[in-house]
Write a protein that holds these residues in place. Structure first.
Motif, PDB file in Angstrom:
ATOM      1  N   THR A   1      -1.248  -8.122 -10.207  1.00 27.27           N
ATOM      2  CA  THR A   1      -1.649  -6.837 -10.767  1.00 27.27           C
ATOM      3  C   THR A   1      -3.136  -6.656 -10.517  1.00 27.27           C
ATOM      4  O   THR A   1      -3.954  -7.480 -10.924  1.00 27.27           O
ATOM      5  CB  THR A   1      -1.361  -6.778 -12.273  1.00 27.27           C
ATOM      6  OG1 THR A   1       0.016  -7.056 -12.480  1.00 27.27           O
ATOM      7  CG2 THR A   1      -1.702  -5.413 -12.838  1.00 27.27           C
ATOM      8  N   SER A   2      -3.465  -5.582  -9.827  1.00 28.77           N
ATOM      9  CA  SER A   2      -4.852  -5.305  -9.477  1.00 28.77           C
ATOM     10  C   SER A   2      -5.142  -3.852  -9.813  1.00 28.77           C
ATOM     11  O   SER A   2      -4.621  -2.946  -9.165  1.00 28.77           O
ATOM     12  CB  SER A   2      -5.082  -5.567  -7.991  1.00 28.77           C
ATOM     13  OG  SER A   2      -6.369  -5.184  -7.610  1.00 28.77           O
ATOM     14  N   GLY A   3      -5.945  -3.647 -10.823  1.00 33.55           N
ATOM     15  CA  GLY A   3      -6.201  -2.275 -11.248  1.00 33.55           C
ATOM     16  C   GLY A   3      -4.927  -1.682 -11.825  1.00 33.55           C
ATOM     17  O   GLY A   3      -4.349  -2.203 -12.749  1.00 33.55           O
ATOM     18  N   ARG A   4      -4.482  -0.613 -11.238  1.00 35.12           N
ATOM     19  CA  ARG A   4      -3.233   0.017 -11.691  1.00 35.12           C
ATOM     20  C   ARG A   4      -2.088  -0.199 -10.712  1.00 35.12           C
ATOM     21  O   ARG A   4      -1.078   0.489 -10.775  1.00 35.12           O
ATOM     22  CB  ARG A   4      -3.456   1.513 -11.884  1.00 35.12           C
ATOM     23  CG  ARG A   4      -4.432   1.810 -12.982  1.00 35.12           C
ATOM     24  CD  ARG A   4      -4.588   3.288 -13.172  1.00 35.12           C
ATOM     25  NE  ARG A   4      -5.608   3.543 -14.174  1.00 35.12           N
ATOM     26  CZ  ARG A   4      -5.755   4.684 -14.790  1.00 35.12           C
ATOM     27  NH1 ARG A   4      -4.961   5.683 -14.503  1.00 35.12           N
ATOM     28  NH2 ARG A   4      -6.693   4.834 -15.677  1.00 35.12           N
ATOM     29  N   ARG A   5      -2.264  -1.128  -9.792  1.00 33.81           N
ATOM     30  CA  ARG A   5      -1.238  -1.386  -8.775  1.00 33.81           C
ATOM     31  C   ARG A   5      -0.600  -2.743  -8.990  1.00 33.81           C
ATOM     32  O   ARG A   5      -1.226  -3.654  -9.523  1.00 33.81           O
ATOM     33  CB  ARG A   5      -1.841  -1.369  -7.377  1.00 33.81           C
ATOM     34  CG  ARG A   5      -2.443  -0.087  -6.964  1.00 33.81           C
ATOM     35  CD  ARG A   5      -2.893  -0.088  -5.532  1.00 33.81           C
ATOM     36  NE  ARG A   5      -3.412  -1.376  -5.097  1.00 33.81           N
ATOM     37  CZ  ARG A   5      -3.713  -1.670  -3.850  1.00 33.81           C
ATOM     38  NH1 ARG A   5      -3.542  -0.757  -2.917  1.00 33.81           N
ATOM     39  NH2 ARG A   5      -4.176  -2.847  -3.510  1.00 33.81           N
ATOM     40  N   ARG A   6       0.624  -2.865  -8.551  1.00 32.05           N
ATOM     41  CA  ARG A   6       1.291  -4.158  -8.502  1.00 32.05           C
ATOM     42  C   ARG A   6       1.566  -4.475  -7.046  1.00 32.05           C
ATOM     43  O   ARG A   6       2.105  -3.659  -6.307  1.00 32.05           O
ATOM     44  CB  ARG A   6       2.603  -4.121  -9.274  1.00 32.05           C
ATOM     45  CG  ARG A   6       2.385  -4.140 -10.737  1.00 32.05           C
ATOM     46  CD  ARG A   6       3.615  -4.646 -11.465  1.00 32.05           C
ATOM     47  NE  ARG A   6       3.350  -4.645 -12.877  1.00 32.05           N
ATOM     48  CZ  ARG A   6       3.755  -3.712 -13.706  1.00 32.05           C
ATOM     49  NH1 ARG A   6       4.485  -2.724 -13.274  1.00 32.05           N
ATOM     50  NH2 ARG A   6       3.448  -3.773 -14.969  1.00 32.05           N
TER      51      ARG A   6
END
Length: 69
Positions: free
Chosen positions: A41-46
């Protein structure tokens, strides 16, 4: 739903499609569903990182691309 492409890879893709259609359910699950992945999970992305290699993810990702359209 697995596409038959035109051009250079047409014969190979057609053979792969026939191969997948001939699989038993357990082989399908092992090749496509039970892919070991790392979920990041990075920021709002998977992001899903595939951790192992077998000859079938190329077929799987071609199918995913087709289903997203």
């Amino acid at each position: 739903m697995l596409p038959d492409t035109t051009g250079r890879w047409q014969d190979r893709h057609r053979d792969e499609k026939r191969q997948v259609l001939g699989w038993e359910f357990r082989t399908f699950v092992t090749a496509f569903v039970s892919l070991p992945c790392q979920v990041v999970t990075s920021g709002r992305r998977r992001i899903l990182r595939v951790l192992s290699w077998n000859p079938h993810p190329a077929i799987f990702f071609r199918l995913v691309d087709r289903l997203r359209r």
